[in-house]
Write a protein that holds these residues in place. Structure first.
Motif, PDB file in Angstrom:
ATOM      1  N   MET A   1       1.004  -1.112   0.043  1.00 56.79           N
ATOM      2  CA  MET A   1      -0.078   0.028  -0.009  1.00 56.79           C
ATOM      3  C   MET A   1       0.863   1.322  -0.083  1.00 56.79           C
ATOM      4  O   MET A   1       1.932   1.360   0.642  1.00 56.79           O
ATOM      5  CB  MET A   1      -0.946   0.028   1.370  1.00 56.79           C
ATOM      6  N   ARG A   2       0.745   2.200  -0.823  1.00 59.62           N
ATOM      7  CA  ARG A   2       1.144   3.442  -0.570  1.00 59.62           C
ATOM      8  C   ARG A   2       0.438   4.284   0.128  1.00 59.62           C
ATOM      9  O   ARG A   2      -0.369   5.080   0.172  1.00 59.62           O
ATOM     10  CB  ARG A   2       1.013   4.379  -2.101  1.00 59.62           C
ATOM     11  N   ALA A   3       1.092   4.461   1.539  1.00 58.79           N
ATOM     12  CA  ALA A   3       0.719   5.168   2.497  1.00 58.79           C
ATOM     13  C   ALA A   3       0.726   6.722   2.506  1.00 58.79           C
ATOM     14  O   ALA A   3      -0.044   7.251   3.200  1.00 58.79           O
ATOM     15  CB  ALA A   3       1.166   4.725   3.937  1.00 58.79           C
ATOM     16  N   VAL A   4       1.774   7.100   1.863  1.00 55.68           N
ATOM     17  CA  VAL A   4       1.883   8.507   1.757  1.00 55.68           C
ATOM     18  C   VAL A   4       1.913   8.898   0.207  1.00 55.68           C
ATOM     19  O   VAL A   4       2.829   8.489  -0.757  1.00 55.68           O
ATOM     20  CB  VAL A   4       3.261   8.877   2.292  1.00 55.68           C
ATOM     21  N   ALA A   5       1.054   9.698  -0.193  1.00 57.17           N
ATOM     22  CA  ALA A   5       1.113  10.293  -1.532  1.00 57.17           C
ATOM     23  C   ALA A   5       1.986  11.392  -1.819  1.00 57.17           C
ATOM     24  O   ALA A   5       2.043  12.273  -0.893  1.00 57.17           O
ATOM     25  CB  ALA A   5      -0.308  10.760  -2.070  1.00 57.17           C
ATOM     26  N   ILE A   6       3.214  11.125  -2.768  1.00 54.09           N
ATOM     27  CA  ILE A   6       4.140  12.242  -2.843  1.00 54.09           C
ATOM     28  C   ILE A   6       3.790  13.150  -3.991  1.00 54.09           C
ATOM     29  O   ILE A   6       3.437  12.922  -4.958  1.00 54.09           O
ATOM     30  CB  ILE A   6       5.384  11.279  -3.174  1.00 54.09           C
ATOM     31  N   LEU A   7       4.053  14.356  -3.597  1.00 49.54           N
ATOM     32  CA  LEU A   7       4.071  15.362  -4.401  1.00 49.54           C
ATOM     33  C   LEU A   7       5.321  16.047  -4.897  1.00 49.54           C
ATOM     34  O   LEU A   7       5.834  16.633  -3.966  1.00 49.54           O
ATOM     35  CB  LEU A   7       3.353  16.651  -3.966  1.00 49.54           C
ATOM     36  N   ALA A   8       5.771  15.643  -6.005  1.00 44.81           N
ATOM     37  CA  ALA A   8       7.163  16.092  -6.489  1.00 44.81           C
ATOM     38  C   ALA A   8       7.109  17.112  -7.288  1.00 44.81           C
ATOM     39  O   ALA A   8       8.066  17.512  -7.907  1.00 44.81           O
ATOM     40  CB  ALA A   8       7.834  14.884  -7.159  1.00 44.81           C
ATOM     41  N   GLY A   9       6.146  18.024  -7.340  1.00 41.68           N
ATOM     42  CA  GLY A   9       5.806  18.902  -8.560  1.00 41.68           C
ATOM     43  C   GLY A   9       6.919  19.872  -8.417  1.00 41.68           C
ATOM     44  O   GLY A   9       7.252  20.702  -7.574  1.00 41.68           O
ATOM     45  N   LEU A  10       7.561  20.476  -9.585  1.00 41.72           N
ATOM     46  CA  LEU A  10       8.509  21.442  -9.444  1.00 41.72           C
ATOM     47  C   LEU A  10       7.981  22.290 -10.935  1.00 41.72           C
ATOM     48  O   LEU A  10       8.286  21.786 -11.936  1.00 41.72           O
ATOM     49  CB  LEU A  10       9.832  20.849  -9.869  1.00 41.72           C
ATOM     50  N   LEU A  11       7.940  23.587 -10.631  1.00 44.56           N
ATOM     51  CA  LEU A  11       7.373  24.497 -11.837  1.00 44.56           C
ATOM     52  C   LEU A  11       8.565  25.515 -12.114  1.00 44.56           C
ATOM     53  O   LEU A  11       8.723  26.141 -11.514  1.00 44.56           O
ATOM     54  CB  LEU A  11       6.177  25.304 -11.450  1.00 44.56           C
ATOM     55  N   LEU A  12       9.482  24.992 -13.140  1.00 50.72           N
ATOM     56  CA  LEU A  12      10.606  25.630 -13.289  1.00 50.72           C
ATOM     57  C   LEU A  12      10.357  26.952 -14.136  1.00 50.72           C
ATOM     58  O   LEU A  12      10.105  26.949 -15.427  1.00 50.72           O
ATOM     59  CB  LEU A  12      11.635  24.961 -14.030  1.00 50.72           C
ATOM     60  N   VAL A  13      10.211  28.160 -13.515  1.00 52.10           N
ATOM     61  CA  VAL A  13       9.860  29.315 -14.139  1.00 52.10           C
ATOM     62  C   VAL A  13      10.904  30.510 -13.558  1.00 52.10           C
ATOM     63  O   VAL A  13      10.799  31.621 -13.666  1.00 52.10           O
ATOM     64  CB  VAL A  13       8.681  29.965 -14.012  1.00 52.10           C
ATOM     65  N   GLY A  14      12.019  29.842 -12.975  1.00 50.93           N
ATOM     66  CA  GLY A  14      12.984  30.909 -12.225  1.00 50.93           C
ATOM     67  C   GLY A  14      14.045  31.129 -13.128  1.00 50.93           C
ATOM     68  O   GLY A  14      14.536  30.433 -14.294  1.00 50.93           O
ATOM     69  N   ASP A  98       9.695  27.629  -8.451  1.00 55.86           N
ATOM     70  CA  ASP A  98       8.733  27.347  -7.681  1.00 55.86           C
ATOM     71  C   ASP A  98       8.497  25.733  -7.686  1.00 55.86           C
ATOM     72  O   ASP A  98       8.588  25.215  -8.688  1.00 55.86           O
ATOM     73  CB  ASP A  98       7.329  28.129  -8.221  1.00 55.86           C
ATOM     74  N   ALA A  99       8.619  25.201  -6.405  1.00 59.42           N
ATOM     75  CA  ALA A  99       8.155  23.887  -6.193  1.00 59.42           C
ATOM     76  C   ALA A  99       7.036  23.697  -5.249  1.00 59.42           C
ATOM     77  O   ALA A  99       6.678  24.506  -4.505  1.00 59.42           O
ATOM     78  CB  ALA A  99       9.368  22.977  -5.962  1.00 59.42           C
ATOM     79  N   VAL A 100       6.410  22.546  -5.316  1.00 61.65           N
ATOM     80  CA  VAL A 100       5.504  22.151  -4.214  1.00 61.65           C
ATOM     81  C   VAL A 100       6.286  22.092  -2.794  1.00 61.65           C
ATOM     82  O   VAL A 100       7.321  21.228  -2.701  1.00 61.65           O
ATOM     83  CB  VAL A 100       4.999  20.517  -4.493  1.00 61.65           C
ATOM     84  N   GLY A 101       5.875  22.946  -1.871  1.00 60.01           N
ATOM     85  CA  GLY A 101       6.466  22.943  -0.526  1.00 60.01           C
ATOM     86  C   GLY A 101       7.422  24.001  -0.553  1.00 60.01           C
ATOM     87  O   GLY A 101       8.110  24.616   0.711  1.00 60.01           O
ATOM     88  N   GLY A 102       7.590  24.793  -1.650  1.00 57.15           N
ATOM     89  CA  GLY A 102       8.498  26.139  -1.479  1.00 57.15           C
ATOM     90  C   GLY A 102       9.413  26.154  -2.633  1.00 57.15           C
ATOM     91  O   GLY A 102       9.474  25.266  -3.546  1.00 57.15           O
ATOM     92  N   ALA A 103      10.374  27.482  -2.773  1.00 55.41           N
ATOM     93  CA  ALA A 103      11.011  27.411  -3.956  1.00 55.41           C
ATOM     94  C   ALA A 103      12.308  26.768  -3.444  1.00 55.41           C
ATOM     95  O   ALA A 103      12.870  26.574  -2.361  1.00 55.41           O
ATOM     96  CB  ALA A 103      11.440  29.167  -3.949  1.00 55.41           C
ATOM     97  N   VAL A 104      13.094  26.430  -4.760  1.00 57.26           N
ATOM     98  CA  VAL A 104      14.083  25.848  -4.778  1.00 57.26           C
ATOM     99  C   VAL A 104      15.408  26.161  -5.594  1.00 57.26           C
ATOM    100  O   VAL A 104      14.963  27.011  -6.515  1.00 57.26           O
ATOM    101  CB  VAL A 104      14.090  24.279  -4.914  1.00 57.26           C
ATOM    102  N   PRO A 105      16.555  26.207  -4.993  1.00 60.23           N
ATOM    103  CA  PRO A 105      17.651  26.685  -5.845  1.00 60.23           C
ATOM    104  C   PRO A 105      17.872  26.006  -7.135  1.00 60.23           C
ATOM    105  O   PRO A 105      17.831  24.617  -7.192  1.00 60.23           O
ATOM    106  CB  PRO A 105      18.844  26.804  -5.119  1.00 60.23           C
ATOM    107  N   ILE A 106      18.207  26.393  -8.199  1.00 60.42           N
ATOM    108  CA  ILE A 106      18.683  25.683  -9.571  1.00 60.42           C
ATOM    109  C   ILE A 106      19.779  26.228 -10.160  1.00 60.42           C
ATOM    110  O   ILE A 106      20.044  27.332  -9.903  1.00 60.42           O
ATOM    111  CB  ILE A 106      17.253  25.522 -10.424  1.00 60.42           C
ATOM    112  N   GLY A 107      20.463  25.210 -11.222  1.00 60.75           N
ATOM    113  CA  GLY A 107      21.237  25.741 -12.137  1.00 60.75           C
ATOM    114  C   GLY A 107      20.867  25.271 -13.401  1.00 60.75           C
ATOM    115  O   GLY A 107      19.865  24.502 -13.774  1.00 60.75           O
ATOM    116  N   TRP A 108      21.552  25.481 -14.551  1.00 60.91           N
ATOM    117  CA  TRP A 108      21.262  25.330 -16.081  1.00 60.91           C
ATOM    118  C   TRP A 108      22.844  24.500 -16.654  1.00 60.91           C
ATOM    119  O   TRP A 108      23.578  25.008 -16.368  1.00 60.91           O
ATOM    120  CB  TRP A 108      20.848  26.482 -16.687  1.00 60.91           C
ATOM    121  N   ALA A 109      22.652  23.612 -17.127  1.00 49.86           N
ATOM    122  CA  ALA A 109      23.788  22.908 -17.723  1.00 49.86           C
ATOM    123  C   ALA A 109      23.118  22.343 -19.237  1.00 49.86           C
ATOM    124  O   ALA A 109      22.215  21.918 -19.441  1.00 49.86           O
ATOM    125  CB  ALA A 109      24.101  21.751 -17.026  1.00 49.86           C
ATOM    126  N   ALA A 110      24.121  22.464 -20.180  1.00 46.23           N
ATOM    127  CA  ALA A 110      23.857  22.145 -21.665  1.00 46.23           C
ATOM    128  C   ALA A 110      24.289  20.783 -21.812  1.00 46.23           C
ATOM    129  O   ALA A 110      25.039  20.116 -21.075  1.00 46.23           O
ATOM    130  CB  ALA A 110      25.033  23.112 -22.441  1.00 46.23           C
TER     131      ALA A 110
END
Length: 400
Positions: A1-14, A98-110
């Motif tokens: 059983m999956r006792a905890v539903a996980i929200l991994a949402g990450l909306l990359l607009v930063g 912006d991510a579920v739970g708060g903003a997170v630091p990001i970088g970009w790589a080619a």
């Protein structure tokens, strides 16, 4: 059983962000996405993580990597650990997303090339983010989240019953079914649709295969619908930005486009949550989608549902009120649901269970453990051996 539903949402607009962060679009360089001529035969097998996401393998710059199929992510993401091992060097500068739970630091790589199934993308960039294991409910984190920057090129055919998906040219209709609108958000470029609840149209809803819950609404959208639930409790979920607490109930009916649905688990975010921050009404997650075979084709403006073997299955309801997570030979209480038997018995977040009905919690590498007892038959009495040496019992009952 999956006792905890996980929200991994990450909306990359930063993009580059002083304090407070100014979030603006950060489009990647031009890329070339191609489908093989035989792409319709190139099914990609996946497994559902304990957090209800679709995990599969792909190749990026000649390396094999594990990935989550995530239509709720604007740009494809690589974990910092994988980026370091693969030699992907993030560009300098402070950025946030912006991510579920708060903003997170990001970088970009080619990157040079990414491929899976019949799809190959050459060039472009990926975002670099700390991808924690809690985002999938597993002991080990994944390497990538494949986002809408890649997936929106095509028609995405997900066969949940068979545990596989494929990419097809936009406009294909490989199976008959009920249609619902689907487009790309003008702001974030993620997949969005709508639902009808109690006769009211609720939109826009992010269609988020990276969200393990069934349906999540903002507090404002929920109030506007005006449904009076038979029972309302609480739950906890984990996003890349941290932990969030929500209300939870079961909706008896709703519709996504022409597809009617029954008994859908609904989570209600607090005010100023992720949906409010992203100007959306909520999210449709894989907990709902997995009841069907689903075709997502934002370029054609629709998604198509064909009922699967789980279409009529009722949601799993906790009868204990204990949402637990595995922690190396023990179960840790992550949340005690409001109004539950566990709440009435005085259980607290953080308590640790070492045996259930005198059976030790196994020590296993992947973190998978059976917690079906937490939604067992009402009236059953569960005996717990706590890790501090105490013994407790709990009588199961329906409470929402």
């Amino acid at each position: 059983m999956r006792a905890v539903a996980i929200l991994a949402g990450l909306l990359l607009v930063g993009a580059a962000s002083p304090v407070p962060p100014q979030r603006t679009a950060a489009p990647p360089p031009a890329t070339d996405v191609m489908l093989a001529r035989d792409t319709d035969t190139r099914w990609v097998p996946f497994e559902l993580t304990p957090g209800n996401q679709l995990r599969f393998d792909l190749e990026i710059d000649g390396r094999r990597a594990s990935a989550i199929l995530d239509t709720g992510v604007s740009y494809t993401v690589a974990s910092r650990a994988f980026a370091g091992a693969a030699g992907l060097t993030p560009a300098s500068g402070r950025q946030r997303a912006d991510a579920v739970g708060g903003a997170v630091p990001i970088g970009w790589a080619a990157i040079e090339r990414i491929g899976f199934g019949g799809l190959t993308r050459t060039g472009g960039r990926v975002a670099i983010v700390d991808l924690k294991a809690i985002a999938t409910g597993s002991a080990a984190p994944v390497d990538l989240l494949v986002g809408s920057d890649i997936l929106s090129c095509c028609a995405l055919d997900i066969d949940f019953d068979a545990g596989r998906f494929r990419l097809l040219p936009s406009g294909r209709l490989p199976f008959p079914g009920a249609s619902a609108p689907l487009s790309l958000s003008p702001q974030s470029r993620v997949f969005v649709s709508e639902a009808t609840i109690a006769g009211r149209r609720v939109r826009p809803l992010i269609v988020d295969t990276g969200d393990g819950a069934a349906l999540t609404l903002s507090r404002g959208a929920w109030n506007a619908v005006g449904v009076k639930p038979a029972g309302l409790t609480s739950a906890v979920a984990f996003g890349l930005g941290g932990t969030i607490r929500t209300d939870m109930t079961i909706l008896p009916t709703l519709a996504v486009g022409a597809q009617p649905m029954r008994e859908i688990e609904l989570r209600i975010e607090p005010k100023a949550g992720f949906s409010d921050q992203t100007s959306t009404a909520g999210r449709i997650g894989s907990g709902l989608l997995q009841r069907y075979r689903v075709l997502m084709d934002p370029r054609a403006g629709h998604m198509v549902f064909a009922p699967g073997t789980r279409a009529a299955a009722p949601p799993i309801r906790s009868t204990s009120g204990l949402l637990v997570g595995y922690d190396t030979g023990r179960l840790r209480v992550l949340h005690v649901m409001r109004g539950s038997p566990a709440a009435a018995a005085g259980w607290q977040d953080g308590e640790q269970i070492c045996t259930v009905d005198d059976v030790p919690v196994p020590t296993i590498a992947d973190g998978s453990v059976d917690t079906a007892w937490s939604a067992g038959e009402p009236g059953r009495v569960i005996r717990f051996g706590m890790c501090d040496g105490a013994t407790r019992t709990l009588t199961l009952r329906r409470f929402y």
